[in-house]
Every structure is written in structure tokens, then in C-alpha cells.
Design an enzyme around this catalytic site. Structure first.
Site, short mmCIF file in Angstrom:
data_model
loop_
_atom_site.label_atom_id
_atom_site.label_comp_id
_atom_site.label_asym_id
_atom_site.label_seq_id
_atom_site.Cartn_x
_atom_site.Cartn_y
_atom_site.Cartn_z
N CYS A 70 0.83 -1.20 0.00
CA CYS A 70 0.00 0.00 0.00
C CYS A 70 0.87 1.25 0.00
O CYS A 70 0.45 2.33 -0.44
CB CYS A 70 -0.84 0.07 1.27
SG CYS A 70 -1.82 -1.37 1.59
N HIS A 84 1.03 14.01 -6.70
CA HIS A 84 0.29 15.26 -6.52
C HIS A 84 -1.09 15.23 -7.18
O HIS A 84 -1.91 16.13 -6.98
CB HIS A 84 1.12 16.43 -7.08
CG HIS A 84 0.88 17.73 -6.37
ND1 HIS A 84 -0.14 17.92 -5.46
CD2 HIS A 84 1.55 18.91 -6.41
CE1 HIS A 84 -0.11 19.15 -5.00
NE2 HIS A 84 0.91 19.78 -5.56
N ASP A 88 -2.70 16.58 -1.94
CA ASP A 88 -2.37 18.01 -1.98
C ASP A 88 -1.15 18.29 -1.10
O ASP A 88 -0.87 17.54 -0.16
CB ASP A 88 -3.55 18.85 -1.44
CG ASP A 88 -4.74 18.77 -2.37
OD1 ASP A 88 -4.50 18.53 -3.57
OD2 ASP A 88 -5.87 18.93 -1.89
#
Ligand code: CAO
Length: 443
Positions: A359, A415, A419
Site C-alpha cells: 500500500c 500530486h 495536496d
């Protein structure tokens, strides 16, 4: 119906050669001159063609068998009257000796050879790329593949030198070429990542030997695979790296204390285990970091499990085995598992499943050195934490400077998904948690 036994023809000076590839199966319809098997001696490999066309009734050999001139390869059913006949191909393949003597030729297919021994330098003339395609003739010739696959690669315009061989001794198989084409098509649709497609000048081929002695060293299979993935991830994911640091003075004091207590049991807790626990707590608090973009890039796939990858440096290159369900494991379990996986990685004992399903990844260079770096995201994950070497530093506590052990953190994130503010929140959270590990009890 007529039946014929197709046998191995004259193969030059070789007594017995091993079958490394079966190119036909029972029931296949073949034409005369179609390749039936690939055999390999210690010098070269070659394909054995069929003398006749028909339907393969029975294969008489299997992978790994050793054959010689006259060995029966298969029984072929032709469309003439019933009768058993023995046949050898009219045109015998090149002897292995001839094969290993064959030189690079762009028009003529060279036989399959193992990659040539590294050369001190390549003659200038052979460093030209093909005028018709983006094929580097030198690496194409050196690639370890059979003649029929070379033809197949040329038909598709595939530069064999760029294909990772997954066969024995890194031999290139048909599936490898297909995978290469698929991967290229995919990266083209994802945004055309080759130098020319990006609108930048292609990298020139340079003869470095003009400035001094050089050596051509082949990249390991792991180097090539990770190189492909890292390149893809670097150019297709908009990376931002957020730097921070954590005061791990108390954590280290506790780890050392525990280390002494657990030493008798042969247990050593690594700083990485604490970092992994803190990462899991941060993933629970900021779940977006525990997601992947789906293929359409319209949705996030939110994961509710916590499998954490750990970059392990091995002599053959970088691998990232995964610790499963890190949220359910103790610091001791995680420490031991990291050690076991690192040993497995360095002994080349990791299975593909050991490296799947992660993950989030952690790349720790703390045991080596450095102050900060930009880790590349291990897609389809959306973030990776880089850890550098901790250092004792003066810290102003409001009235005086005191020495504190500071751990540098470098978090790269995608990105498109995360954020900047969340990137800073994530590293702040990590920093607070590692600075006061009692916080781990809160998540
Ligand atoms: N700062 C200072 N010392 C550190 C540290 C840090 N951040 N992290 C580990 N150390 C210390 C350990 O405490 C250990 O010292 P002691 O033996 O005195 O306790 C020593 O460094 C060696 O640690 P280690 O590297 O063997 O163990 P680890 O659990 O920290 O790391 C592993 C295991 C597998 C991550 C590591 O061996 C490794 O392969 N690292 C390289 C990863 C890599 O190549 N990343 C780059 C990928 S490109 O993005």
C-alpha cells in the site's frame, strides 16, 4: 494419411544438445521449414526446422531432453498414403560453431547466441542505430533469443536489446516480446514517455572509449526491471517531495533499553519497525495515502488493509518485499520479518507474491548515510517515505540548546492524489508520533 518421423539433422560437431524450447505442440499444423525445437550447447543455441509440413501427431521429446543427430523429435501426419517414413530437414541448421562465429548483420538474421562477453569498447561503425527503426543493432545482436524470435521482433519493430528475457539464463521468450509491446502501447497511451514523444532530443550514442579505457557491464535482470518501473513512475507521476524531521531521542533510548532486555532471546528491534508503526498510524489518519488511482484515473481505490513495502538493497539491485498487515503486528514481529525478508532478498529467495500488494513503501538509507533524498513512488502506490541517517543536533527548548537525535524524513507523493497541505500534515504527524511513541497507542 502418411506418417513421418522428423529427426534431428546434422548439427555439426555436437554430440548431445539440450532442448530449451518446444516451439510446436501436438495437434499443431506446421509447414516445411517451421522451427520445431530450440536446442542449446555450451556455445550457442539453434532452432531445428521441420523437413515436411503436416499435423503434429505425437511429440517424442520434452523440455530438458538431450538430443543428437537422428533423435526423433516428433511424428508428423501428412496428407499422403499411410506409411511410416523417417525424414530429416533438407537444410540443416547452422552448426553451433558457425553460429557463434556469426557477426552482427542488420539484414541477415544471426542465430541465437548468448550475449557476447563484455567488450572494452564497441567499434564506432557498429554503434549506429538502424536507419529504419529505433533498433540498436549492437544490443539487438547481443540479445539472447532464437532466430524466429529475432524475425518476430523485427516484424514488430521491437528492439530486442530492451526486452527483459524471462527464460532460462535470461533467454528472451515470445511472451517477453509481447509483454514489451503491451507495456509500450500502454505507456504511449498514458502519455508518450519516450524521449522523442516528450519533444526532447534523444540521448546520443557516445563512444566513451575515445576518452579512455571503458568496459561494457550488463545490467542485472533486477536492474533492468526496476529501471523500467522507476522510469515509468518518474515520468508519469507528478512527484512532490516533502521534507521533515523527527526527534527520535526518546524512541532510541527506549529501543536500546528494549534491545538489552530482548538480546537474550536473540531479538533486535530496528528503528524501521517504529517507523513502520508510525506510517501505519499516519495512513489510518490520512487514508488518501493508502489508496491507488484506478486505471481510468477517475476514481481512487481506498484500501482498508496495511501492507507496507520495504526497499531492500541487494547485490543484484533494489527489491521491495512487503510486510503484510503491519497494523496487526508487534514491533518485535515487524523487526524479525524485515530481517527475514532482507535475508531472503539477498539470497534471491523472494517469490513474486512476497513483493505484491503493497500500500505504501519505506526506503531506509539510515543505516548507510545521507541527509535527505527524493524517493520514487512505487506505483500503483501514491506515496513513499525515505528515511536518512539520524544525527545529534542542538535543539532550542525555549531556554537553552539541548542535544537531540533528529531523523530526516523525505516523503514523495503523487500530486494528482495528494495536496501539498496533506503532504505536510502527513510528515508532521509522523514527526510527532516518532518524537513521542506513546502516540502509537492512540491509533
Ligand atoms: N539513522 C541512523 N542509524 C540507523 C538508521 C537511521 N535512520 N536506520 C538504521 N540505523 C542503524 C541500525 O540501528 C543499525 O545499527 P545497529 O546495528 O548499531 O543497531 C544499522 O544502522 C544497520 O541497520 P540495517 O540497515 O541493517 O537495518 P534496518 O532495519 O535499518 O534496514 C533494510 C533494513 C533492509 C531496509 C536495509 O538493510 C536496506 O537494504 N536499506 C537500503 C534500502 C535502499 O536501498 N533504499 C534505496 C531505494 S531508492 O529509493
Amino acid at each position: 494419411m502418411k506418417t513421418k518421423e522428423i529427426v534431428v539433422p546434422d548439427i555439426g560437431d555436437f554430440d548431445k544438445v539440450e532442448i530449451i524450447e518446444l516451439l510446436v505442440a501436438e495437434g499443431d499444423t506446421i509447414a516445411a521449414e517451421d522451427s520445431l525445437i530450440t536446442v542449446e550447447s555450451d556455445k550457442a543455441s539453434m532452432e531445428i526446422p521441420s523437413s515436411d509440413g503436416g499435423v503434429v501427431k505425437e511429440l517424442k521429446v520434452k523440455l530438458g531432453d538431450y538430443v543428437q543427430e537422428g533423435s526423433v523429435i516428433l511424428v508428423l501426419e501428412t496428407s499422403q498414403s499411410a506409411e511410416v517414413e523417417i525424414s530429416t530437414p533438407e537444410v540443416a541448421p547452422k552448426s553451433a560453431q558457425e553460429a557463434s562465429n556469426t557477426t552482427a548483420d542488420t539484414e541477415q538474421e544471426s542465430p541465437a547466441e548468448k550475449p557476447a562477453a563484455p567488450k572494452a569498447s564497441l567499434p564506432q561503425a557498429t554503434q549506429k542505430t538502424s536507419p529504419t527503426a529505433h533498433i540498436d543493432e549492437v544490443s539487438f545482436t547481443q540479445a539472447y533469443a532464437s532466430p524466429s524470435l529475432r524475425r518476430f521482433a523485427r516484424e514488430l519493430g521491437v528492439d530486442l536489446g530492451k526486452v527483459n528475457g524471462t527464460g532460462r539464463k535470461n533467454r528472451i521468450l515470445k511472451q517477453d516480446i509481447k509483454d514489451f509491446v503491451k507495456q509500450n502501447l500502454q505507456s504511449n497511451t498514458e502519455g508518450n514517455t519516450s524521449g522523442t514523444a516528450l519533444g526532447v532530443a534523444p540521448m546520443p550514442e557516445i563512444d566513451f572509449s575515445q576518452w579512455g579505457s571503458v568496459e561494457n557491464v550488463a545490467l542485472s535482470k533486477i536492474n533492468k526491471l526496476t529501471g523500467e518501473f522507476l522510469h515509468r513512475n518518474w515520468v508519469t507521476i507528478p512527484h512532490v517531495t516533502q521534507y521533515d524531521e523527527a526527534d527520535i531521542s526518546d524512541m532510541e533510548a527506549f529501543r536500546k533499553e528494549m534491545g538489552q532486555e530482548l538480546a537474550d532471546q536473540g531479538i533486535k528491534i530496528t528503528p524501521l519497525a517504529f517507523i513502520m508503526k508510525a506510517v501505519v498510524a499516519a495512513l489510518k489518519t490520512y487514508p488518501r495515502f493508502n489508496s491507488s488511482l484506478d486505471v481510468s484515473k477517475q476514481n481512487l481505490i481506498q484500501k482498508h488493509y496495511y501492507h507496507i513495502g520495504v526497499a531492500v538493497d541487494t547485490p543484484d539491485g533494489l527489491v521491495v518485499p512487503v510486510i503484510r498487515d503491519a497494523d496487526q503486528k508487534s514491533l518485535v514481529d515487524i523487526s524479525q520479518e524485515i530481517r527475514e525478508l532482507a535475508v531472503k532478498a539477498r539470497n534471491k529467495k523472494l517469490k513474486p507474491a512476497d513483493m505484491q500488494g503493497g500500500c505504501f513503501s519505506i526506503s531506509s538509507l539510515g543505516g548507510i548515510g545521507g541527509t535527505s533524498f527524493t524517493p520514487i513512488i512505487n506505483a500503483p502506490e501514491v506515496a513513499i517515505l525515505g528515511v536518512s541517517r539520524s544525527k545529534m543536533q542542538p535543539h532550542w527548548n525555549g531556554s537553552e540548546f539541548e542535544p537531540r537525535l533528529m531523523l530526516p524524513l523525505s516523503l514523495s507523493y503523487d500530486h494528482r492524489v495528494i495536496d501539498g497541505a496533506d503532504g505536510a500534515r502527513f510528515t508532521s504527524f509522523l514527526s510527532k508520533t516518532l518524537s513521542d511513541i506513546r502516540r502509537l497507542l492512540l491509533t
